[in-house]
Write a protein that holds these residues in place. Structure first.
Motif, short mmCIF file in Angstrom:
data_model
loop_
_atom_site.label_atom_id
_atom_site.label_comp_id
_atom_site.label_asym_id
_atom_site.label_seq_id
_atom_site.Cartn_x
_atom_site.Cartn_y
_atom_site.Cartn_z
N VAL A 21 0.84 -1.19 0.00
CA VAL A 21 0.00 0.00 0.00
C VAL A 21 0.88 1.25 0.00
CG1 VAL A 21 -1.75 1.26 1.30
CG2 VAL A 21 -1.87 -1.22 1.16
N PRO A 22 0.59 2.21 -0.89
CA PRO A 22 1.40 3.43 -0.90
C PRO A 22 1.18 4.28 0.36
CG PRO A 22 -0.36 3.55 -2.54
CD PRO A 22 -0.41 2.19 -1.93
N GLY A 23 2.14 5.13 0.66
CA GLY A 23 2.06 6.02 1.82
C GLY A 23 2.76 5.46 3.03
N ARG A 24 3.63 4.49 2.84
CA ARG A 24 4.26 3.84 4.00
C ARG A 24 5.30 4.72 4.70
NH1 ARG A 24 5.98 0.23 -0.24
NH2 ARG A 24 8.03 0.80 -0.97
N ASN A 25 5.64 5.84 4.10
CA ASN A 25 6.59 6.74 4.77
C ASN A 25 5.90 7.63 5.80
OD1 ASN A 25 5.17 8.16 2.87
ND2 ASN A 25 6.90 9.39 2.19
N GLU A 26 4.59 7.48 5.98
CA GLU A 26 3.83 8.30 6.92
C GLU A 26 3.72 7.68 8.31
OE1 GLU A 26 2.60 11.35 6.33
OE2 GLU A 26 3.52 11.29 4.35
N LEU A 77 -6.08 4.53 5.51
CA LEU A 77 -6.65 5.71 6.15
C LEU A 77 -5.64 6.56 6.93
CD1 LEU A 77 -9.99 4.17 7.44
CD2 LEU A 77 -9.61 5.57 5.41
N LEU A 78 -4.63 5.93 7.50
CA LEU A 78 -3.69 6.66 8.34
C LEU A 78 -2.91 7.74 7.60
CD1 LEU A 78 -2.79 6.77 11.28
CD2 LEU A 78 -0.98 5.17 10.70
N PRO A 79 -2.36 7.48 6.41
CA PRO A 79 -1.63 8.56 5.73
C PRO A 79 -2.51 9.76 5.38
CG PRO A 79 -1.03 6.46 4.78
CD PRO A 79 -2.18 6.21 5.71
N ARG A 80 -3.76 9.51 4.99
CA ARG A 80 -4.67 10.61 4.68
C ARG A 80 -4.93 11.46 5.92
NH1 ARG A 80 -9.34 7.26 1.60
NH2 ARG A 80 -8.00 6.30 0.04
#
Length: 99
Positions: A21-26, A77-80
């Motif tokens: 899933v993209p956004g794993r740097n968040e 949901l977490l990165p958003r």
């Protein structure tokens, strides 16, 4: 002993979800695997209390699917949510108001 096995498998599924899933740097490396493992373990224990046996296939399937779904939901949901919160915090700091 099976609770340990299902928890480790769920952590592996969570790690796979984190990598896909993209956004794993968040968020941190172990957050999504920990969510998957915790949800899977809780579901497993609840299903044992409800009378399912550890040697049945349904307890494994239900526990791992729900743990994976929780990991996927957190990973999406977490990165958003974090991005919106960081933007609000930046605007608050730039305006001179701290909350």
């Amino acid at each position: 002993m099976e609770l340990l096995f299902v928890t480790v498998i769920a952590a592996g599924i969570g790690l796979l979800v984190r990598m896909v899933v993209p956004g794993r740097n968040e968020y941190g490396l172990l957050l999504i695997p920990a969510v998957a493992a915790a949800v899977t373990a809780a579901v497993w224990v609840a299903l044992v209390w409800l009378g399912l046996t550890f040697d049945g296939g349904w307890i494994w399937a239900i526990s791992l699917v729900l743990g994976g779904a929780a990991a996927l939901a957190f990973a999406v949901l977490l990165p958003r949510r974090r991005e919106k919160h960081d933007e609000r915090m930046l605007q608050s700091l730039l305006s001179g108001k701290t909350a």
